[in-house]
Design an enzyme around this catalytic site. Structure first.
Site, PDB file in Angstrom:
ATOM      1  N   CYS A   1      -4.312  -1.464  -2.258  1.00 44.19           N
ATOM      2  CA  CYS A   1      -4.447  -0.023  -2.465  1.00 44.19           C
ATOM      3  C   CYS A   1      -5.264   0.163  -3.734  1.00 44.19           C
ATOM      4  O   CYS A   1      -4.887  -0.343  -4.795  1.00 44.19           O
ATOM      5  CB  CYS A   1      -3.044   0.575  -2.632  1.00 44.19           C
ATOM      6  SG  CYS A   1      -3.026   2.320  -3.074  1.00 44.19           S
ATOM      7  N   ASN A   2      -6.390   0.839  -3.590  1.00 38.03           N
ATOM      8  CA  ASN A   2      -7.252   1.039  -4.763  1.00 38.03           C
ATOM      9  C   ASN A   2      -6.587   1.904  -5.808  1.00 38.03           C
ATOM     10  O   ASN A   2      -6.740   1.686  -7.002  1.00 38.03           O
ATOM     11  CB  ASN A   2      -8.554   1.705  -4.343  1.00 38.03           C
ATOM     12  CG  ASN A   2      -9.423   0.773  -3.547  1.00 38.03           C
ATOM     13  OD1 ASN A   2     -10.277   0.102  -4.089  1.00 38.03           O
ATOM     14  ND2 ASN A   2      -9.190   0.698  -2.248  1.00 38.03           N
ATOM     15  N   THR A   3      -5.863   2.915  -5.337  1.00 35.48           N
ATOM     16  CA  THR A   3      -5.246   3.853  -6.276  1.00 35.48           C
ATOM     17  C   THR A   3      -4.235   3.101  -7.141  1.00 35.48           C
ATOM     18  O   THR A   3      -4.208   3.257  -8.361  1.00 35.48           O
ATOM     19  CB  THR A   3      -4.569   4.991  -5.495  1.00 35.48           C
ATOM     20  OG1 THR A   3      -5.505   5.491  -4.542  1.00 35.48           O
ATOM     21  CG2 THR A   3      -4.148   6.110  -6.410  1.00 35.48           C
TER      22      THR A   3
ATOM     23  N   CYS B   1     -11.128   2.828  -0.687  1.00 36.21           N
ATOM     24  CA  CYS B   1      -9.761   3.200  -0.343  1.00 36.21           C
ATOM     25  C   CYS B   1      -9.465   2.476   0.955  1.00 36.21           C
ATOM     26  O   CYS B   1     -10.271   2.536   1.899  1.00 36.21           O
ATOM     27  CB  CYS B   1      -9.639   4.706  -0.146  1.00 36.21           C
ATOM     28  SG  CYS B   1      -8.048   5.193   0.554  1.00 36.21           S
ATOM     29  N   THR B   2      -8.346   1.783   0.988  1.00 40.72           N
ATOM     30  CA  THR B   2      -8.098   0.928   2.150  1.00 40.72           C
ATOM     31  C   THR B   2      -7.757   1.719   3.416  1.00 40.72           C
ATOM     32  O   THR B   2      -7.694   1.140   4.502  1.00 40.72           O
ATOM     33  CB  THR B   2      -6.993  -0.098   1.825  1.00 40.72           C
ATOM     34  OG1 THR B   2      -5.855   0.592   1.293  1.00 40.72           O
ATOM     35  CG2 THR B   2      -7.480  -1.105   0.810  1.00 40.72           C
ATOM     36  N   HIS B   3      -7.550   3.012   3.277  1.00 40.94           N
ATOM     37  CA  HIS B   3      -7.379   3.843   4.472  1.00 40.94           C
ATOM     38  C   HIS B   3      -8.716   4.112   5.175  1.00 40.94           C
ATOM     39  O   HIS B   3      -8.764   4.357   6.375  1.00 40.94           O
ATOM     40  CB  HIS B   3      -6.806   5.213   4.112  1.00 40.94           C
ATOM     41  CG  HIS B   3      -5.327   5.233   3.875  1.00 40.94           C
ATOM     42  ND1 HIS B   3      -4.742   4.637   2.786  1.00 40.94           N
ATOM     43  CD2 HIS B   3      -4.319   5.803   4.590  1.00 40.94           C
ATOM     44  CE1 HIS B   3      -3.426   4.841   2.832  1.00 40.94           C
ATOM     45  NE2 HIS B   3      -3.146   5.545   3.919  1.00 40.94           N
TER      46      HIS B   3
ATOM     47  N   GLU C   1      -3.520   9.132   7.812  1.00 42.74           N
ATOM     48  CA  GLU C   1      -2.057   9.006   7.988  1.00 42.74           C
ATOM     49  C   GLU C   1      -1.603   9.836   9.197  1.00 42.74           C
ATOM     50  O   GLU C   1      -0.676   9.464   9.893  1.00 42.74           O
ATOM     51  CB  GLU C   1      -1.318   9.486   6.726  1.00 42.74           C
ATOM     52  CG  GLU C   1      -1.525   8.595   5.503  1.00 42.74           C
ATOM     53  CD  GLU C   1      -0.571   7.394   5.435  1.00 42.74           C
ATOM     54  OE1 GLU C   1       0.616   7.554   5.696  1.00 42.74           O
ATOM     55  OE2 GLU C   1      -1.049   6.283   5.115  1.00 42.74           O
TER      56      GLU C   1
ATOM     57  N   TYR D   1      -0.747   8.604  -2.565  1.00 45.08           N
ATOM     58  CA  TYR D   1      -0.645   8.416  -4.010  1.00 45.08           C
ATOM     59  C   TYR D   1      -1.844   9.048  -4.736  1.00 45.08           C
ATOM     60  O   TYR D   1      -1.755   9.366  -5.907  1.00 45.08           O
ATOM     61  CB  TYR D   1      -0.667   6.919  -4.351  1.00 45.08           C
ATOM     62  CG  TYR D   1       0.632   6.171  -4.197  1.00 45.08           C
ATOM     63  CD1 TYR D   1       1.719   6.693  -3.508  1.00 45.08           C
ATOM     64  CD2 TYR D   1       0.763   4.899  -4.765  1.00 45.08           C
ATOM     65  CE1 TYR D   1       2.897   5.961  -3.381  1.00 45.08           C
ATOM     66  CE2 TYR D   1       1.936   4.172  -4.651  1.00 45.08           C
ATOM     67  CZ  TYR D   1       3.001   4.695  -3.949  1.00 45.08           C
ATOM     68  OH  TYR D   1       4.155   3.967  -3.833  1.00 45.08           O
ATOM     69  N   GLY D   2      -2.962   9.128  -4.014  1.00 43.64           N
ATOM     70  CA  GLY D   2      -4.245   9.423  -4.657  1.00 43.64           C
ATOM     71  C   GLY D   2      -4.318  10.720  -5.429  1.00 43.64           C
ATOM     72  O   GLY D   2      -5.171  10.887  -6.300  1.00 43.64           O
TER      73      GLY D   2
ATOM     74  N   ASP E   1       0.859  -1.191   0.000  1.00 51.02           N
ATOM     75  CA  ASP E   1       0.000   0.000   0.000  1.00 51.02           C
ATOM     76  C   ASP E   1       0.895   1.241   0.000  1.00 51.02           C
ATOM     77  O   ASP E   1       2.071   1.172   0.369  1.00 51.02           O
ATOM     78  CB  ASP E   1      -0.911   0.034   1.235  1.00 51.02           C
ATOM     79  CG  ASP E   1      -1.871   1.220   1.198  1.00 51.02           C
ATOM     80  OD1 ASP E   1      -2.634   1.351   0.224  1.00 51.02           O
ATOM     81  OD2 ASP E   1      -1.844   2.049   2.129  1.00 51.02           O
ATOM     82  N   SER E   2       0.302   2.373  -0.379  1.00 52.00           N
ATOM     83  CA  SER E   2       1.053   3.626  -0.348  1.00 52.00           C
ATOM     84  C   SER E   2       1.452   3.987   1.088  1.00 52.00           C
ATOM     85  O   SER E   2       2.420   4.703   1.296  1.00 52.00           O
ATOM     86  CB  SER E   2       0.188   4.743  -0.930  1.00 52.00           C
ATOM     87  OG  SER E   2      -1.000   4.854  -0.184  1.00 52.00           O
TER      88      SER E   2
HETATM   89  N1  DGL Z   1      -4.968   3.076   0.566  1.00 53.21           N
HETATM   90  C1  DGL Z   1      -4.867   3.743  -0.712  1.00 53.21           C
HETATM   91  C2  DGL Z   1      -6.083   3.415  -1.564  1.00 53.21           C
HETATM   92  O1  DGL Z   1      -6.723   2.447  -1.303  1.00 53.21           O
HETATM   93  C3  DGL Z   1      -4.629   5.168  -0.447  1.00 53.21           C
HETATM   94  C4  DGL Z   1      -4.123   5.895  -1.580  1.00 53.21           C
HETATM   95  C5  DGL Z   1      -3.306   7.119  -1.311  1.00 53.21           C
HETATM   96  O2  DGL Z   1      -2.157   6.971  -0.911  1.00 53.21           O
HETATM   97  O3  DGL Z   1      -3.810   8.194  -1.621  1.00 53.21           O
HETATM   98  O4  DGL Z   1      -6.432   4.045  -2.506  1.00 53.21           O
END
Ligand code: DGL
Length: 276
Positions: A75-77, A194-196, A160, A44-45, A12-13
């Protein structure tokens, strides 16, 4: 002859993928996992397609260099922006026998099964929303669904930095919940794409009417990985199973250990890693 076996890589990011790892550990406690968080370059988003693709490929190659035969982009992104190119262009060249899986397809499959009204909402990072990956996957699997999307550019940073449980954080959570619900009054199911975002579940719940169900991806991805490994014994056979976890971060080890232990509710040791 005994085969050498390897952990499953989870990328993940930042910290978000820990919500997926948490469910993987619960469902498959015997497997070994290596978690890699690119905290130094998160989020990353808000980054461009090319940058997300390059960063994700670097992470996948790093996990391959540690022996992983299977990597989950938790991570979805990264799944939205990099998975297809990595699967189609890079894997045949760099590692034809290894696999990289994402989180979007299994999530969409479940989303379609859970909604009664067939009006659903997708909450994600600007990168995931702009990619229209959820719209495209839903159109393929459930063409009669009406899908609304909302980009929540501040939510990953709230997680974060652990800034969600205060007046400012709650303002930004409410803002995007109100926005997506105003797009379609028939929405009965929202997915946290988004996994966050599962970390914000309680705060989001405070602003949601009772009849709307909120779906997170951790369990969905874990169930889908288990099914995948049952269907692919040749991959399952090379996964090591000692219940060991390893953590790598591109940022400060002490920050990662402190925050990640809250996400996973266990003490852990991390190591620093450089991606390039
Ligand atoms: N957990 C990432 C996701 O699912 C977060 C992406 C990010 O870093 O913006 O998209």
């Amino acid at each position: 002859m005994t085969k050498i076996k390897y952990p499953i890589g989870v990328f993940d990011s930042g910290y978000g993928g820990l919500t997926v790892l948490d469910e993987l550990i619960k469902l498959m406690p015997e497997y070994d996992f290596i978690y890699l968080g690119d905290n130094a370059r998160a989020p990353y988003g808000t980054r461009s397609f090319d940058v997300i693709y390059q960063y994700t490929l670097q992470a996948v190659e790093k996990l391959f260099s540690m022996g992983c035969k299977l990597v989950i982009l938790a991570c979805n992104t990264a799944s939205a922006k990099a998975l297809r190119t990595i699967q189609q262009k890079d894997l045949p060249r760099i590692a034809p026998n290894r696999r990289v899986l994402g989180v979007i397809r299994p999530s969409v499959e479940q989303l379609g099964l859970l909604s009664q009204s067939k009006h659903v909402g997708v909450l994600g990072t600007p990168g995931t929303i702009r990619s229209e990956s959820y719209l495209m996957e839903l159109a393929k699997l459930y063409p009669d669904f009406i899908v609304s999307q909302e980009a929540c550019p501040t939510w990953v940073t709230l997680v974060e930095n652990r800034e969600y449980d205060n007046v400012g954080g709650r303002y930004f959570i409410k803002k995007h919940i109100d926005a997506i619900l105003s797009k379609d009054e028939k929405i009965d199911t929202l997915i946290l794409a988004c996994t966050h975002y599962p970390i914000l579940k309680d705060e989001i719940g405070d602003f949601l009417p009772d009849h709307i169900q909120l779906i997170s991806q951790g369990q969905i991805v874990a169930n889908s990985l288990k099914v995948y490994l049952n269907r692919h014994p040749e991959i399952d056979q090379v996964c090591s199973k000692n219940g060991e976890l390893k953590f790598y971060t591109t940022e400060s080890i002490s920050d990662f250990e402190e925050k990640a232990s809250v996400f996973l509710q266990r003490d852990l040791k991390a190591q620093h890693i450089i991606l390039s």
